[in-house]
Design an enzyme around this catalytic site. Structure first.
Site, mmCIF file in Angstrom:
data_model
loop_
_atom_site.group_PDB
_atom_site.id
_atom_site.type_symbol
_atom_site.label_atom_id
_atom_site.label_comp_id
_atom_site.label_asym_id
_atom_site.label_seq_id
_atom_site.Cartn_x
_atom_site.Cartn_y
_atom_site.Cartn_z
ATOM 1 N N LEU A 101 1.577 4.995 -1.929
ATOM 2 C CA LEU A 101 2.966 5.228 -2.304
ATOM 3 C C LEU A 101 3.403 4.033 -3.147
ATOM 4 O O LEU A 101 3.023 2.901 -2.856
ATOM 5 C CB LEU A 101 3.863 5.349 -1.058
ATOM 6 C CG LEU A 101 3.711 6.607 -0.209
ATOM 7 C CD1 LEU A 101 4.611 6.521 1.020
ATOM 8 C CD2 LEU A 101 4.044 7.858 -1.007
ATOM 9 N N ASP A 102 4.206 4.279 -4.165
ATOM 10 C CA ASP A 102 4.665 3.205 -5.037
ATOM 11 C C ASP A 102 5.398 2.122 -4.249
ATOM 12 O O ASP A 102 5.938 2.367 -3.169
ATOM 13 C CB ASP A 102 5.609 3.751 -6.116
ATOM 14 C CG ASP A 102 4.920 4.740 -7.030
ATOM 15 O OD1 ASP A 102 3.692 4.663 -7.146
ATOM 16 O OD2 ASP A 102 5.621 5.589 -7.608
ATOM 17 N N TYR A 103 5.459 0.953 -4.831
ATOM 18 C CA TYR A 103 6.155 -0.195 -4.246
ATOM 19 C C TYR A 103 7.590 0.164 -3.836
ATOM 20 O O TYR A 103 8.046 -0.195 -2.756
ATOM 21 C CB TYR A 103 6.165 -1.327 -5.278
ATOM 22 C CG TYR A 103 6.836 -2.611 -4.825
ATOM 23 C CD1 TYR A 103 6.199 -3.480 -3.937
ATOM 24 C CD2 TYR A 103 8.088 -2.968 -5.318
ATOM 25 C CE1 TYR A 103 6.798 -4.658 -3.535
ATOM 26 C CE2 TYR A 103 8.696 -4.153 -4.931
ATOM 27 C CZ TYR A 103 8.048 -4.994 -4.041
ATOM 28 O OH TYR A 103 8.651 -6.167 -3.657
#
Length: 241
Positions: A101-103
């Site tokens: 999952l993105d930052y």
């Protein structure tokens, strides 16, 4: 006793298919002897080597984690940022995330030390559904929603059709909450899809992965998957081939 290729895959060395190739190419030894047959089974006391390196066999573990925003989906970060594995200081096994999952994206993330399980779930042909809740700028017209449902042309190709549900609209703030269901896992895919229709994401959370959800967890918390849940994921992935 388990099949040799399964043991290699569980150790995270390679997928089961790649493990079979390593065996037939003569790159695997059991108790000091080269094994090239795929039907060989090994027990916990057998010494397995792949390319001359002893296999570290671990008991497989599976976690469901509610990833907070501002955390890297990795086991380490060269810039010193917090990673998902920092939330598992007492885990005896070397675990890693299944996908990412993105930052700036929060939500459901699986972590394991089972390489075969991770490879199976991440392979695009298995079409595991993922449900996201996005807060986007503006109020998308029906035509824009239909674009998401049919597929969006991105720089890396067309996305598969998505299921879209408008949850709520704030006309005063000019924002919309949208539920998006996809089965792909391209880099920043959800954000890029909304950017493509002119409604950039302000906030994003993955609510569900297959039949799993975040019920009972707060951001930063986790739980172990049950044996039944792990079996269900295996069945679901294999049935989608």
């Amino acid at each position: 006793m388990e099949r040799l290729q399964k043991v290699i895959a569980h150790a995270g060395v390679a997928s089961r298919r790649k493990a079979e190739e390593l065996i037939t190419e003569g790159k695997v030894k059991v108790n000091g002897k080269v094994v090239k047959e795929l039907g060989v089974k090994v027990g916990p006391n057998d010494r397995v080597e792949v390319n001359g390196i002893p296999l570290e066999r671990q008991v497989p573990v599976y976690f469901l984690f509610y990833k907070p925003r501002g955390v890297i989906s990795s086991v380490s970060d060269e810039r010193g940022r917090k990673t998902v594995t920092d939330y598992f200081p007492h885990a005896e096994a070397r675990i890693y995330p299944v996908g990412r999952l993105d930052y700036d994206t929060s939500g459901l993330l699986l972590l394991t030390n089972d390489g075969e399980f991770a490879n199976l779930l991440m392979h695009p042909k298995h079409k595991i559904e993922k449900v996201y809740i996005a807060k986007v700028k503006g109020i998308p017209f029906r035509e824009k929603i239909k674009q998401l449902e049919k597929g969006i042309r991105l720089e890396d190709g067309m996305t598969a059709p998505a299921r879209v549900k408008v949850v709520s609209v704030d006309k005063r703030k000019q924002t919309t909450i949208v539920e998006l269901t996809i089965h792909e896992g391209r880099n920043r895919q959800v954000r890029r899809m909304f950017e493509a229709i002119g409604h950039p994401v302000m906030k994003l959370r993955r609510e569900r992965y297959a039949f799993l959800d975040l019920k009972g967890l707060n951001a930063g918390e986790s739980r172990e998957l049950t044996t039944h849940e792990v079996k269900q994921l295996y069945v679901l992935a294999n049935s989608a081939q």
